[in-house]
Write a protein that holds these residues in place. Structure first.
Motif, PDB file in Angstrom:
ATOM      1  N   ALA A 253       0.844  -1.193   0.000  1.00  0.00           N
ATOM      2  CA  ALA A 253       0.000   0.000   0.000  1.00  0.00           C
ATOM      3  C   ALA A 253       0.875   1.237   0.000  1.00  0.00           C
ATOM      4  CB  ALA A 253      -0.940   0.018   1.207  1.00  0.00           C
ATOM      5  N   GLY A 254       0.376   2.297  -0.617  1.00  0.00           N
ATOM      6  CA  GLY A 254       1.078   3.563  -0.591  1.00  0.00           C
ATOM      7  C   GLY A 254       0.915   4.349  -1.875  1.00  0.00           C
ATOM      8  N   ASP A 255       1.629   5.455  -1.930  1.00  0.00           N
ATOM      9  CA  ASP A 255       1.677   6.295  -3.124  1.00  0.00           C
ATOM     10  C   ASP A 255       2.765   5.734  -4.022  1.00  0.00           C
ATOM     11  OD1 ASP A 255       1.967   8.213  -5.056  1.00  0.00           O
ATOM     12  OD2 ASP A 255       2.527   9.836  -3.699  1.00  0.00           O
ATOM     13  N   LEU A 256       2.354   5.009  -5.058  1.00  0.00           N
ATOM     14  CA  LEU A 256       3.320   4.332  -5.922  1.00  0.00           C
ATOM     15  C   LEU A 256       3.775   5.214  -7.075  1.00  0.00           C
ATOM     16  CD1 LEU A 256       1.819   0.721  -6.061  1.00  0.00           C
ATOM     17  CD2 LEU A 256       3.212   1.821  -4.292  1.00  0.00           C
ATOM     18  N   ASN A 257       3.164   6.380  -7.244  1.00  0.00           N
ATOM     19  CA  ASN A 257       3.461   7.219  -8.398  1.00  0.00           C
ATOM     20  C   ASN A 257       3.434   6.408  -9.685  1.00  0.00           C
ATOM     21  OD1 ASN A 257       3.905  10.129  -7.978  1.00  0.00           O
ATOM     22  ND2 ASN A 257       5.301   9.412  -6.385  1.00  0.00           N
ATOM     23  N   ALA A 258       2.554   5.447  -9.716  1.00  0.00           N
ATOM     24  CA  ALA A 258       2.349   4.572 -10.868  1.00  0.00           C
ATOM     25  C   ALA A 258       0.925   4.048 -10.806  1.00  0.00           C
ATOM     26  CB  ALA A 258       3.338   3.400 -10.857  1.00  0.00           C
ATOM     27  N   VAL A 259       0.381   3.740 -11.954  1.00  0.00           N
ATOM     28  CA  VAL A 259      -0.970   3.182 -12.048  1.00  0.00           C
ATOM     29  C   VAL A 259      -0.853   1.727 -12.496  1.00  0.00           C
ATOM     30  CG1 VAL A 259      -2.025   5.413 -12.534  1.00  0.00           C
ATOM     31  CG2 VAL A 259      -1.216   3.999 -14.435  1.00  0.00           C
TER      32      VAL A 259
END
Length: 329
Positions: A253-259
């Motif tokens: 989980a987290g802000d992956l700066n990717a989709v």
């Protein structure tokens, strides 16, 4: 210039209109291949564009409409240019409408039902280096009662004061890494077993002190794609996550700066995306034109009963939170 010469010059514009329309159609096809098939999923700025389908289709539609308008101004053989550009415009309009209809909506926190027995609730939120203070974080946690909270851009995970940790939670973090994890007291105690301190990404891995007593947690905030198109830091982070997804019973989980489109088949190692979130960033624009870069992934032991992107009134950070209710298979 005679009146006979003017139409002839306009006629010579017709191939350029058709070439422009064909180029837009080709770009749209390549883009759809990237979104649906993972084609060029991590390539240069194209990988960043994959995160913004609403913005991309709207931009191409605007360009196609300009070509259509110019085609209308042609006096001779205008039907060729008009039909070509108008056809592309219609196709792009359909693509934009399909994107809008298929995109999940954001929901208010009070629309999320209480977590049911047997579910594991995961909350992820990039709080923009404390823009969301302890009180606002605690209010959302109190409303949702998550089991696991991953707070990106909160550096003091292992240094939070007592008043900053919501009652009923244990805080975990690594100094200098921009992620904090809160774990509910009714889950086993955890320990940090790995942390990436390479500078390419921010993240660490938690494992239960008793092996197998609870899922491993990979908490991450990956480096953003640069405007120059450099994706090396972000891709290093994705590969780092994938390497930790080789362990069974793992949640990311987290802000992956990717989709998900930047991940082949929506997977990183043995972890897969567990649902479709509405765009989370930036929070100040309509979701249709944003990017779903905050995510939750899990190994095959888990399925999703519910995923949602939250719409919070008066949000201070530039990221909307995401919540996922996971159930064991």
């Amino acid at each position: 210039m005679t009146t006979e010469e003017r139409p002839a010059r306009r006629d010579r514009l017709t191939p350029f209109h058709l070439i422009g329309a064909a180029a837009l159609a080709l770009v749209a096809i390549v883009y759809l291949a990237g979104r649906e098939l993972g084609f060029l999923a991590r390539w240069w700025l194209f990988s960043g564009a994959l995160a913004f389908p609403g913005f991309v289709f709207a931009g191409m539609l605007a360009a196609s409409l300009v070509l259509t308008l110019l085609a209308l101004l042609l006096r001779r053989r205008r039907k060729v240019a008009l039909f070509g550009t108008a056809g592309v415009s219609v196709g792009l309009l359909v693509a934009l409408l399909v994107t809008a209809v298929a995109m999940p909506v954001t929901v208010a926190p009070d629309a999320i039902p209480a977590r049911q027995d047997g579910q594991l609730r995961v909350l992820g939120w990039n709080v923009l280096q404390g823009a969301e203070d302890a009180a606002s974080r605690a209010a959302l946690i109190s409303a949702l009662q998550p089991d696991i909270v991953v707070l990106s851009e909160l550096y003091q995970g292992n240094l939070l004061r007592d008043g900053e940790v919501p009652p009923g939670y244990m805080s975990y973090g690594v100094r200098g890494i921009a992620v904090t994890v809160l774990v509910a007291d009714d889950l086993p105690r955890y320990r940090v077993v790995d942390a990436d301190e390479s500078g390419h990404t921010s993240g660490f891995v938690l494992a239960p002190e008793v092996d197998g007593a609870a899922p491993r947690i990979v908490a991450a905030h990956l480096v953003a794609l640069s405007f120059r198109g450099d994706s090396s830091g972000r891709d290093f982070g994705l590969d780092w996550i994938a390497s930790h997804c080789d362990s069974p019973d793992t949640i990311v989980a987290g802000d992956l700066n990717a989709v998900p489109a930047n991940m082949p088949a929506g997977t990183l190692g043995s972890c897969r995306t567990i649902g479709t979130f509405a765009p989370t960033w930036p929070s100040m624009i309509p979701p249709l034109f944003g990017a779903a870069i905050d995510n939750v992934l899990a190994t095959s032991e888990w399925d999703a009963a519910r995923v949602a992107t939250l719409d919070i009134a008066g949000i201070a950070t530039d990221h909307r939170p995401v919540v996922a209710d996971l159930v064991r298979r």
